[in-house]
Every structure is written in C-alpha cells, then in structure tokens.
Design a protein around this motif. Structure first.
Motif, PDB file in Angstrom:
ATOM      1  N   VAL A 214       8.603  -5.629  -0.812  1.00  0.00           N
ATOM      2  CA  VAL A 214       8.040  -4.273  -0.802  1.00  0.00           C
ATOM      3  C   VAL A 214       7.388  -3.965  -2.147  1.00  0.00           C
ATOM      4  CG1 VAL A 214       8.572  -1.806  -0.579  1.00  0.00           C
ATOM      5  CG2 VAL A 214       9.695  -3.465   0.911  1.00  0.00           C
ATOM      6  N   TRP A 215       8.032  -4.379  -3.230  1.00  0.00           N
ATOM      7  CA  TRP A 215       7.524  -4.147  -4.586  1.00  0.00           C
ATOM      8  C   TRP A 215       6.177  -4.839  -4.774  1.00  0.00           C
ATOM      9  CZ3 TRP A 215       8.674  -7.136  -9.522  1.00  0.00           C
ATOM     10  CH2 TRP A 215       8.417  -6.358 -10.668  1.00  0.00           C
ATOM     11  N   GLY A 216       6.079  -6.087  -4.245  1.00  0.00           N
ATOM     12  CA  GLY A 216       4.821  -6.830  -4.359  1.00  0.00           C
ATOM     13  C   GLY A 216       3.706  -6.190  -3.547  1.00  0.00           C
ATOM     14  N   ILE A 217       4.036  -5.743  -2.332  1.00  0.00           N
ATOM     15  CA  ILE A 217       3.038  -5.100  -1.468  1.00  0.00           C
ATOM     16  C   ILE A 217       2.552  -3.786  -2.073  1.00  0.00           C
ATOM     17  CG2 ILE A 217       2.698  -3.994   0.791  1.00  0.00           C
ATOM     18  CD1 ILE A 217       4.684  -6.065   1.931  1.00  0.00           C
ATOM     19  N   SER A 218       3.470  -3.082  -2.726  1.00  0.00           N
ATOM     20  CA  SER A 218       3.123  -1.764  -3.293  1.00  0.00           C
ATOM     21  C   SER A 218       2.162  -1.856  -4.467  1.00  0.00           C
ATOM     22  CB  SER A 218       4.395  -1.043  -3.757  1.00  0.00           C
ATOM     23  OG  SER A 218       4.934  -1.667  -4.915  1.00  0.00           O
ATOM     24  N   GLY A 219       2.099  -3.024  -5.095  1.00  0.00           N
ATOM     25  CA  GLY A 219       1.211  -3.190  -6.241  1.00  0.00           C
ATOM     26  C   GLY A 219       1.873  -2.899  -7.570  1.00  0.00           C
ATOM     27  N   GLU A 220       3.130  -2.415  -7.532  1.00  0.00           N
ATOM     28  CA  GLU A 220       3.818  -2.100  -8.789  1.00  0.00           C
ATOM     29  C   GLU A 220       4.178  -3.355  -9.570  1.00  0.00           C
ATOM     30  OE1 GLU A 220       7.017   0.687  -8.727  1.00  0.00           O
ATOM     31  OE2 GLU A 220       6.095   1.911  -7.177  1.00  0.00           O
ATOM     32  N   ALA A 221       4.268  -4.487  -8.878  1.00  0.00           N
ATOM     33  CA  ALA A 221       4.604  -5.735  -9.566  1.00  0.00           C
ATOM     34  C   ALA A 221       3.544  -6.133 -10.585  1.00  0.00           C
ATOM     35  CB  ALA A 221       4.781  -6.860  -8.542  1.00  0.00           C
ATOM     36  N   SER A 222       2.326  -5.610 -10.407  1.00  0.00           N
ATOM     37  CA  SER A 222       1.235  -5.928 -11.350  1.00  0.00           C
ATOM     38  C   SER A 222       1.480  -5.310 -12.713  1.00  0.00           C
ATOM     39  CB  SER A 222      -0.102  -5.423 -10.787  1.00  0.00           C
ATOM     40  OG  SER A 222      -0.070  -4.020 -10.612  1.00  0.00           O
ATOM     41  N   THR A 223       2.411  -4.353 -12.771  1.00  0.00           N
ATOM     42  CA  THR A 223       2.736  -3.714 -14.058  1.00  0.00           C
ATOM     43  C   THR A 223       3.999  -4.335 -14.658  1.00  0.00           C
ATOM     44  OG1 THR A 223       4.058  -2.005 -12.947  1.00  0.00           O
ATOM     45  CG2 THR A 223       1.722  -1.542 -13.297  1.00  0.00           C
ATOM     46  N   LEU A 224       4.176  -5.641 -14.421  1.00  0.00           N
ATOM     47  CA  LEU A 224       5.384  -6.332 -14.862  1.00  0.00           C
ATOM     48  C   LEU A 224       5.618  -6.196 -16.363  1.00  0.00           C
ATOM     49  CD1 LEU A 224       7.608  -8.094 -13.593  1.00  0.00           C
ATOM     50  CD2 LEU A 224       6.276 -10.105 -14.237  1.00  0.00           C
ATOM     51  N   SER A 225       4.554  -6.213 -17.138  1.00  0.00           N
ATOM     52  CA  SER A 225       4.707  -6.112 -18.596  1.00  0.00           C
ATOM     53  C   SER A 225       5.296  -4.767 -19.001  1.00  0.00           C
ATOM     54  CB  SER A 225       3.355  -6.307 -19.275  1.00  0.00           C
ATOM     55  OG  SER A 225       2.442  -5.302 -18.843  1.00  0.00           O
ATOM     56  N   ALA A 226       5.130  -3.756 -18.130  1.00  0.00           N
ATOM     57  CA  ALA A 226       5.653  -2.423 -18.443  1.00  0.00           C
ATOM     58  C   ALA A 226       7.174  -2.404 -18.448  1.00  0.00           C
ATOM     59  CB  ALA A 226       5.138  -1.397 -17.432  1.00  0.00           C
TER      60      ALA A 226
END
Length: 315
Positions: A214-226
C-alpha cells in the motif's frame, strides 16, 4: 512448606495474565500521545511502515537469541497453521488500522468515533461464543455493561455531542472492532506450541508486507530519504517512534496475546474499557488536563465493572 509454596506459585500464575493485559492497555493508552508527536514529522502511512519495520526486526532478534524461551522464543510455522497466521496478519494490524483511520475521518467528533471503537468488550462475547464456544457468564455480562457505561461516561459526558447520526461511520467503526475481535479469536485458535512473541512476529510480518504494498502504491515510498531526516529531526518525534515500535507494537501485543491465550477472548477484551481511564490519567499527569467529577465517576464504574466481570458465578 512445599504445599504452601505450590499454592503461592499457583496464585501468582493466575495473576500474571491480568498484570500483562493491564500493562498492555497502559502502553496503548499512551500510543495516542506518541502518534500525535510522530505525525509532526511523518505521514500516517510512513509512520505505520516505520514502526512495524522496527518492531519486526526487534522481535526477530529477540526470538532468535532466546529461542528456547516459552514466551519470547521464535518457532518456525508449520504448514497447516499458515492460514491462521495469514488471517491474523490481515485482521490486525493491517485492516484494523485502515478501518480505524477512515472511522476517525468520517466523524466530525473524535469522541463519538472513540466511543464506537471502544465497544470491543460488547462484541467480543458474541464472537467468542459463536466461533470458540467460549462460555459467557452472568458476571461477564454485568461487568461488560458496567464498564461500558463507565467508558461512555468518560468519553462522552461534557463534550456536548451525543448524536451519532452517521451510518457510514458506524459501519466503519463496527468493521474496525470486528477486525480486532477476530484477531483475538485467531490468537485462541493458533496452537499452544507457538510462543506469544512468535505469533505476534509472524502476524505483524504479514501485515508489514501488506503495508509495504500500500505504501508503494501510494507514492509515499518515494520520500524514503525523509525517514532518515525525520528520525534525526529535533523534537520528540524520534522518541515517539521508538515508543510506538518497541512498546506499542512489540511489548503490548505480546502481553495481550499471552493474556488472550490464558483467560480467553471475552475476559481479555473487557480490559479495553480501561484504556480511556489510562488516557485520562496520562493527560492529567503529562499535560495537566483537569479530571472533572463525572470523569472520576466513570473511572470508578469501569473499575467496578472489571472486578465484577472477572468474579466467578456461584454454582
């Protein structure tokens, strides 16, 4: 002397499940405060992924180090038991957290949402009887009604909002509670050969995989550095994440699992009514929030209900 020692150990053994569940409820009561602090830095889904990732890694380390321990040892899953663990991971924390989030979003009043989400002790006996044939005594019912009445006093009196009038919200709240109680039923179904930590580890690992998807689909995983920036951020957020991962996601879940397997679904879930008590006390101690008389009365009614529910019926 030997007889007295055995009697003493027997009494201590009977008390341990209650100490465990009360400790779990105290830990979970503080989770709301920790979540509030952590959300200053992280989004809700990122926080969930982070806390359960830390929790799973911690449980794996403990389980492998203390492999022979009957409470925190880690045993491999047998193939025939895989469906139970898959269902447990699906029910809680995965679906429970999703439905809970939408429940709070649906209601304008968080008090109404919290009151509906605190109905687990009322729903638990139905699930326990139908699915497990677990006996529900007269004192259980009286205690549930008393503690639930006290919980409603604690949550709703003085807030000025008593009308619910939201069918969608009620349905979501009931789904949330059903997921939690179904998880408790699964805990009772899982064979006794698994330690409490093993059960929680496998269940949360399955949930974590679903959360990652779900996290990957939501796009939030792209902010991993955060995440790294957030953990090193000034303030209370890092400590809040540690509290949620170590205490709320590991210690409390293991303690609750142990209690459910010792005293049953109905009796263990009654103690959910004491969470608002601990929350009120923590808010008073930490933030100096006033405890009005009606809140104190509600706390007293909850505690009386818990004692009544655990008292054995006379034959």
């Amino acid at each position: 002397a030997q007889t007295k020692k055995k009697l003493y150990l027997c009494r201590v053994k009977k008390i341990i499940p209650y100490i465990s569940v009360i400790t779990a409820m105290l830990i979970w009561a503080g989770s709301g405060i920790a979540v509030k602090e952590a959300l200053v830095v992280f989004t809700p889904l990122t926080l969930i992924v982070l806390r359960f990732t830390i929790a799973v890694i911690l449980m794996l380390s403990i389980g492998l180090i203390f492999r022979q321990n009957e409470i925190v040892g880690l045993q491999p899953i047998q193939r025939k038991d895989i469906p139970l663990f898959l269902l447990g991971g699906l029910f809680q924390p995965f679906l429970y957290f999703i439905f809970e989030t939408y429940t709070y979003q649906t209601f304008d009043s968080p008090t109404i949402a919290e009151a509906l989400l605190s109905t687990q002790p009322v729903i638990a006996p139905i699930f326990a009887f139908v699915l497990l044939r677990e006996k529900v005594t007269r004192n259980n019912i009286i205690g549930i009604l008393l503690s639930t009445a006290g919980m409603l006093m604690l949550l709703m009196m003085g807030n000025g909002v008593l009308a619910i009038g939201n069918g969608k919200g009620v349905a979501l709240a009931l789904l949330t509670v059903s997921m939690s109680v179904s998880y408790s039923v699964i805990l009772r179904r899982i064979p006794a050969r698994y330690s409490p930590l093993s059960i929680v580890f496998y269940v949360q690992s399955i949930s974590l995989i679903l959360f990652y998807i779900v996290w990957g689909i939501s796009g939030e995983a792209s902010t991993l550095s955060a995440i790294g920036d957030g953990l090193w951020a000034m303030g209370k957020a890092p400590w809040a994440v540690i509290y949620l991962a170590v205490f709320s996601s590991v210690a409390a879940f293991v303690l609750f699992c142990y209690t459910v397997r010792q005293i049953g679904v109905t009796r263990a879930n009654i103690f959910n009514n004491i969470r608002p008590v601990f929350t009120a006390i923590l808010m008073w101690v930490i933030f100096g929030e006033v405890l009005p008389v009606w809140k104190l009365v509600g706390i007293a009614v909850i505690i009386i209900g818990l004692f009544v529910s655990e008292k054995k019926d006379k034959q």
